[in-house]
Design an enzyme around this catalytic site. Structure first.
Site, PDB file in Angstrom:
ATOM      1  CB  ALA A 249      -1.000  -0.028   1.158  1.00 51.36           C
ATOM      2  CB  ALA A 250       4.506   1.809  -0.463  1.00 55.39           C
ATOM      3  N   GLY A 251       2.207   2.635  -2.575  1.00 56.71           N
ATOM      4  CA  GLY A 251       1.693   3.398  -3.772  1.00 56.71           C
ATOM      5  C   GLY A 251       0.392   3.965  -3.422  1.00 56.71           C
TER       6      GLY A 251
HETATM    7  O1  RIB Z   1      -1.952  -1.915  -3.024  1.00 61.08           O
HETATM    8  C1  RIB Z   1      -1.869  -2.833  -2.103  1.00 61.08           C
HETATM    9  C2  RIB Z   1      -3.349  -3.810  -2.252  1.00 61.08           C
HETATM   10  O2  RIB Z   1      -3.224  -4.606  -3.420  1.00 61.08           O
HETATM   11  C3  RIB Z   1      -3.519  -4.638  -0.973  1.00 61.08           C
HETATM   12  O3  RIB Z   1      -4.025  -4.011   0.005  1.00 61.08           O
HETATM   13  C4  RIB Z   1      -4.372  -5.611  -1.806  1.00 61.08           C
HETATM   14  O4  RIB Z   1      -5.543  -5.829  -1.372  1.00 61.08           O
HETATM   15  C5  RIB Z   1      -4.035  -5.511  -3.329  1.00 61.08           C
HETATM   16  O5  RIB Z   1      -5.287  -4.934  -3.865  1.00 61.08           O
END
Ligand code: RIB
Length: 309
Positions: A249-251
């Protein structure tokens, strides 16, 4: 006189229950290895970006679908706890979207998605959604719905930001509707059929996308920050040095923070874009310092502390 949209940010996208196991390394094909205890964490690129923007102080609404299982209320409740309006997150007969995630000892992840209810987001859902200043889109819902949403909101004068993740080929028409495209290097490589290995190759690929209709491209480069490319100028904005625990989830954190900062200036001029990219880099870096998707997304106070440090 045009009405001021009720929401700063509208996200039309996915909600996933992330089933996460921390493991010393990724298993090879046919291999079984032992990891730590399973954790079930709210995720999904759409919902992550909604929470990311909300924690930065934006007024956010989400459009999406969850299944009729226990993951549905789990995800919706977490959005509510984070002040995201969930009136347009609708129940569906299918299973809630899930992501099977392995995080290795370097904090890198590998993800397999099961789209479930995310695949049921439809045009009626989009047509009944509220107006907003910024629309955030990703590729974890059907492509024809992404296209429909981009068309509808472009006509309304909304700034349309697309995160083309997970990497997929796109209809050319979609590119002409996008104000700001935010790919990583892999996604940029797929969109342009070019090898993107460094900032130089990223800039040349991004320029191709400008030719194909996108107004601005921001390439996220992980620990190397982000590259902002417009027709007039390009600049690489460095990231922040942090202790990486989990890059998941950094992006999404970058995009939520970037969108919120952009709203403060209410301008798409290069200097304001650059300032918002720097802010997004701080948000992205902070998200890597904590485990999991939505629990790792920073608040405005945390982000400003890093920027002022
Ligand atoms: O970008 C991270 C996300 O990618 C995760 O939370 C996972 O659910 C996927 O969708």
């Amino acid at each position: 006189m045009t009405d001021i949209p009720k929401y700063d940010v509208l996200v039309i996208g996915s909600l996933n229950a992330d089933l996460v196991v921390r493991s010393p390394r990724f298993p090879g094909p046919g291999e079984t290895i032992s990891g730590e205890d399973l954790q079930i964490i709210p995720g999904g690129k759409g919902a992550n970006q909604a929470v990311a923007a909300s924690r930065q102080g934006s007024n956010v609404a989400m459009v999406g679908r969850v299944g009729s299982d226990s993951f549905g209320p789990f995800l919706v409740d977490n959005l509510k706890t984070n002040q995201v309006d969930t009136a347009h997150v609708l129940p569906d007969h299918s299973a809630t979207g899930t992501a099977i995630i392995v995080v290795d000892s370097n904090g890198q992840n590998s993800i397999v998605l099961s789209p479930g209810a995310n695949a049921q987001v439809n045009k009626t859902d989009v047509d009944s959604a509220p107006d907003a200043k910024i629309l955030l889109l990703q590729f974890e819902i059907p492509m024809d719905i992404v296209l429909h949403a981009a068309k509808r909101y472009k006509t309304m004068g909304t700034t349309v930001i697309l995160n083309p993740a997970p990497a997929r080929n796109v209809p050319e028409e979609l590119l002409t509707l996008i104000d700001i495209l935010v790919p990583n290097e892999t996604e940029l490589g797929l969109l342009t059929n070019k090898k993107v290995t460094d900032a130089q190759s990223a800039e040349s690929a991004a320029k191709e996308l400008l030719q194909r209709g996108v107004k601005t491209v921001i390439v996220t480069l992980g620990a190397n920050g982000a590259l902002l490319v417009t027709k007039e100028k390009s600049i690489q904005v460095p990231s922040f040095k942090v202790n990486v625990v989990d890059t998941t989830a950094a992006g999404d954190s970058f995009i939520g923070g970037f969108a919120s900062k952009l709203l403060e200036s209410n301008s798409l001029q290069f200097d304001e874009l650059q300032n918002a990219v720097r802010y997004g880099c701080a948000c992205g870096a902070l998200a890597t310092t904590k485990f999991g998707a939505q629990p790792s997304l920073p608040t405005k106070k945390e982000t400003e502390a890093l920027l002022n440090s």
